[in-house]
Design an enzyme around this catalytic site. Structure first.
Site, PDB file in Angstrom:
ATOM      1  N   GLY A 149       0.830  -1.202   0.000  1.00  0.00           N
ATOM      2  CA  GLY A 149       0.000   0.000   0.000  1.00  0.00           C
ATOM      3  C   GLY A 149       0.861   1.247   0.000  1.00  0.00           C
ATOM      4  CB  CYS A 150       0.162   4.685  -1.135  1.00  0.00           C
ATOM      5  SG  CYS A 150      -1.497   4.918  -0.459  1.00  0.00           S
TER       6      CYS A 150
END
Length: 340
Positions: A149-150
């Site tokens: 995920g970011c």
């Protein structure tokens, strides 16, 4: 070198569009299919005008027969849908997932954090959660590649080298992350319709955001001690970018300069990680439209603490760029292919 045939499922979301922008510049990739649901029959240029003069296929509905002549599938879909696609992979087809379907190593954890049963449990062992600079060398042995995920990307990149070398305490860590609203997808305007996205800063997922699970899972690989951290994400009135501010306690006799040197030594052979001079003030503007991560180590008013700043573009280093980076490692392409 012949081009690989690629299929992009979920091509019209913010991440999907960004991924296509990178792939059209990748000299070893031929985009054979673009897939969507509500967008079937439309041109991808309807979603981004930069595609107007590009020869790209119209968007079609995904079906398993499309996989017959595909070398690599990119899935930028709602959580759960890549699991269904994974069941139809040919033995020579690689799946690179930009959602959360294969980020967690236990199906029970997936149920806990994503509130749905995993529909491809038997394939979890064939997948790899790949943060390229950390464990990218393991990609060749896996057919399914899960992109982090970011938010976790911005947090794990500075912390893992420090955990690995026992330089910081694993308790009382505070992770404060602020992201552009594109990180929440095209549905952000409906989901946060009462938040006035363009003029306000909003905290969300306080205490229990899903990304806690992958942050903890990855950090635990580098310490035998019990972790104690708090992660809080925020949406900001900007389209893209993430700035994470991480507060940590130092182990005995560890200094700011020692932290900086260790990070620099750890990443000196990596193209996309930039360790800055002590106390550098960074912003998302430093990394927008790049696959870079800028890291700055700053003094605290307390001698035994430091503050780490980490900035990435959530749509590139935190999404599509990381997917292409994993692609390049998997197929032995030059690491910068498609990423300049």
């Amino acid at each position: 070198m012949p081009k690989l045939n690629a299929l992009v499922a979920g091509s019209t979301g913010y991440i999907g569009v960004q991924l296509i922008k990178l792939l059209v510049k990748h000299k070893y990739i031929n985009i054979k299919y673009l897939c969507g649901n509500s967008s079937v029959g439309k041109k991808i240029s309807n979603y981004d005008k930069s595609f107007l003069n590009k020869k790209l296929p119209k968007i079609i509905k995904f079906n398993k027969n499309l996989l017959k002549n595909i070398d690599v599938v990119f899935t930028a879909l709602p959580n759960g849908e890549a699991q269904d696609i994974s069941k139809h992979l040919n033995k020579n087809t690689t799946l690179i997932d930009l959602a959360a379907d294969f980020r967690l190593e236990k199906s029970s954890d997936y149920l806990k954090w994503y509130k749905q049963k995993h529909r491809a449990k038997n394939l979890i062992k064939k997948s790899l959660y790949s943060l390229p600079e950390i464990n990218g060398n393991d990609i060749s042995n896996h057919q399914i590649i899960s992109c982090p995920g970011c938010y976790p990307t911005s947090i794990l990149l500075p912390l893992i080298p420090l955990f690995k070398n026992n330089l910081i305490k694993v308790k009382n860590i505070v992770m404060d992350s602020k992201s552009g609203y594109s990180g929440a997808g095209r549905g952000v305007h409906i989901k946060f319709k009462d938040k006035n996205l363009y003029e306000s800063l909003s905290a969300y997922g306080v205490g229990y955001h899903r990304h806690n699970s992958e942050i903890e899972q990855m950090l635990k690989k580098f310490t035998k001690k019990k972790l104690d951290f708090n992660f809080t994400p925020h949406l900001t009135p900007m389209f893209r970018g993430i700035l994470s501010t991480i507060y940590v306690d130092l182990e005995k006799d560890v200094t700011q300069s020692k932290i900086i040197k260790k990070l620099y030594d750890f990443y000196k052979k990596n193209h996309f990680i930039k360790i800055l001079k002590a106390d550098s003030l960074i912003s998302t503007n430093d990394v927008i439209n790049t696959n870079n991560c800028f890291i700055s180590v700053c003094k605290s008013k307390y001698k035994n603490k430091i503050i780490i700043l980490s900035a990435i573009d959530n749509l590139i280093k935190g999404g599509a760029g990381q997917a292409v980076q994993n692609l390049n490692i998997k197929f032995n392409f030059p690491i910068k292919s498609g990423l300049l």
